[in-house]
Design an enzyme around this catalytic site. Structure first.
Site, PDB file in Angstrom:
ATOM      1  N   SER A   1       8.726 -11.620   1.470  1.00  0.00           N
ATOM      2  CA  SER A   1       8.604 -11.751   2.884  1.00  0.00           C
ATOM      3  C   SER A   1       9.667 -10.852   3.660  1.00  0.00           C
ATOM      4  O   SER A   1       9.670  -9.646   3.078  1.00  0.00           O
ATOM      5  CB  SER A   1       8.872 -13.125   3.543  1.00  0.00           C
TER       6      SER A   1
ATOM      7  N   LYS B   1       4.657 -11.988   8.419  1.00  0.00           N
ATOM      8  CA  LYS B   1       5.634 -12.422   7.183  1.00  0.00           C
ATOM      9  C   LYS B   1       5.993 -13.841   7.513  1.00  0.00           C
ATOM     10  O   LYS B   1       6.250 -14.596   6.520  1.00  0.00           O
ATOM     11  CB  LYS B   1       6.922 -11.588   7.324  1.00  0.00           C
TER      12      LYS B   1
ATOM     13  N   TYR C   1       4.369  -7.806  12.757  1.00  0.00           N
ATOM     14  CA  TYR C   1       4.885  -7.445  11.690  1.00  0.00           C
ATOM     15  C   TYR C   1       5.644  -8.961  11.158  1.00  0.00           C
ATOM     16  O   TYR C   1       5.321  -9.651  10.228  1.00  0.00           O
ATOM     17  CB  TYR C   1       5.771  -6.434  11.236  1.00  0.00           C
TER      18      TYR C   1
END
Length: 273
Positions: free
Chosen positions: A133, A151, A147
């Site tokens: 991650s 994650k 983004y």
């Protein structure tokens, strides 16, 4: 001897993990979209390594990689979902097709690979899944929202699978790297438009204003070595912050969240029946 299936081995942490796995004597299927970037692993370790092309946006590519791993080595003991990429833009600037590709690569592709590996792991009552991650999953930064969201989604999927399969002997670990000296910052995607109102907050994060000096503290080879050591020890944490910056940032963010809970507790609880 374990067999590892690792995505995103052409650079960075994925490459560091592949190097450490093969150096330890374990078997590894190393993958990347461009197989030419990883064939050196197979050349150096012909008996214990197989290099394959794998595209997380192509289901047939993922199925083929899993099938070929079983055909060659007979098992997958450790799945490492490392492949992914970053996207820089304000939320309003972000483009739907880019967001879709981002989530396919960072969330849905890894989830599909897990689902392809889980049947055999369930049958054998053993297996390890490692999902890479980011500190962005814990603390979103401006210009980095989607983004971070991708994650964070990967982390919660990991948590759920970990709870769903723990009684079956399957272990799941999420890795949260800080800044590592990799090509990640050289392969970022960005929006095709910029809204001037966001320049004061997002401007420094836009691709045209970013320079990768390759001076990040994190060492991908040391990260790979640590992950292999933890797997060998059998003592896997559910979450592994990687790097001194990750430890500091995650600690500060969690303290801030806890302080917010305590601040709002007196009136939050008044909504109960």
């Amino acid at each position: 001897m374990r067999t590892w299936l690792i995505t995103g081995c052409s650079t960075g942490i994925g490459r560091g993990i592949a190097k450490a796995v093969l150096h330890s004597g374990d078997q590894a299927v190393v993958t990347a979209r461009n197989i030419s970037k990883i064939q050196e692993f197979e050349a150096k370790y012909p008996d214990t390594c197989m290099a394959l092309s794998l595209d997380l946006t192509d289901e047939s590519s993922m199925k083929k990689a899993v099938e070929e791993t079983y055909n060659r080595f007979g098992r997958i003991d450790v799945l490492v979902n490392n492949a992914g990429y970053g996207y820089r833009a304000a939320i309003e600037e972000s483009e739907e097709d880019e967001i879709g590709l981002l989530f396919q690569t960072n969330v849905f592709g890894p989830a599909k690979l897990m689902n392809l590996c889980l049947p055999k792991m369930r049958e054998e009552k053993t297996g390890i899944i490692i999902n890479v991650s980011s500190i962005g999953a814990v603390r979103a930064a401006v210009g980095n929202g989607f983004y971070s969201a991708s994650k964070a989604a990967l982390e919660l999927v990991s948590d759920a699978i970990g709870k769903e399969t723990e009684h079956l002997g399957i272990k799941v670990m999420t890795v949260e790297p800080g800044a590592f000296r990799t090509a990640f910052y050289d392969s970022l995607h960005g929006a095709s438009r910029a809204i001037s109102d966001y320049t004061p907050s997002v401007g420094s994060m836009r691709l045209e204003n970013m320079v990768n000096n390759h001076d990040q503290k994190g060492d991908p080879d040391k990260a790979g070595k640590l992950i292999v050591e933890l797997v060998s020890s059998g003592n896997l944490p559910k979450r592994l912050p990687l790097g001194s910056d990750a430890v500091r940032i995650i600690r500060d963010e969690l303290k801030s969240r806890l302080a917010e809970v305590e601040k709002t507790e007196s009136y939050s609880i008044t909504t109960d029946y």
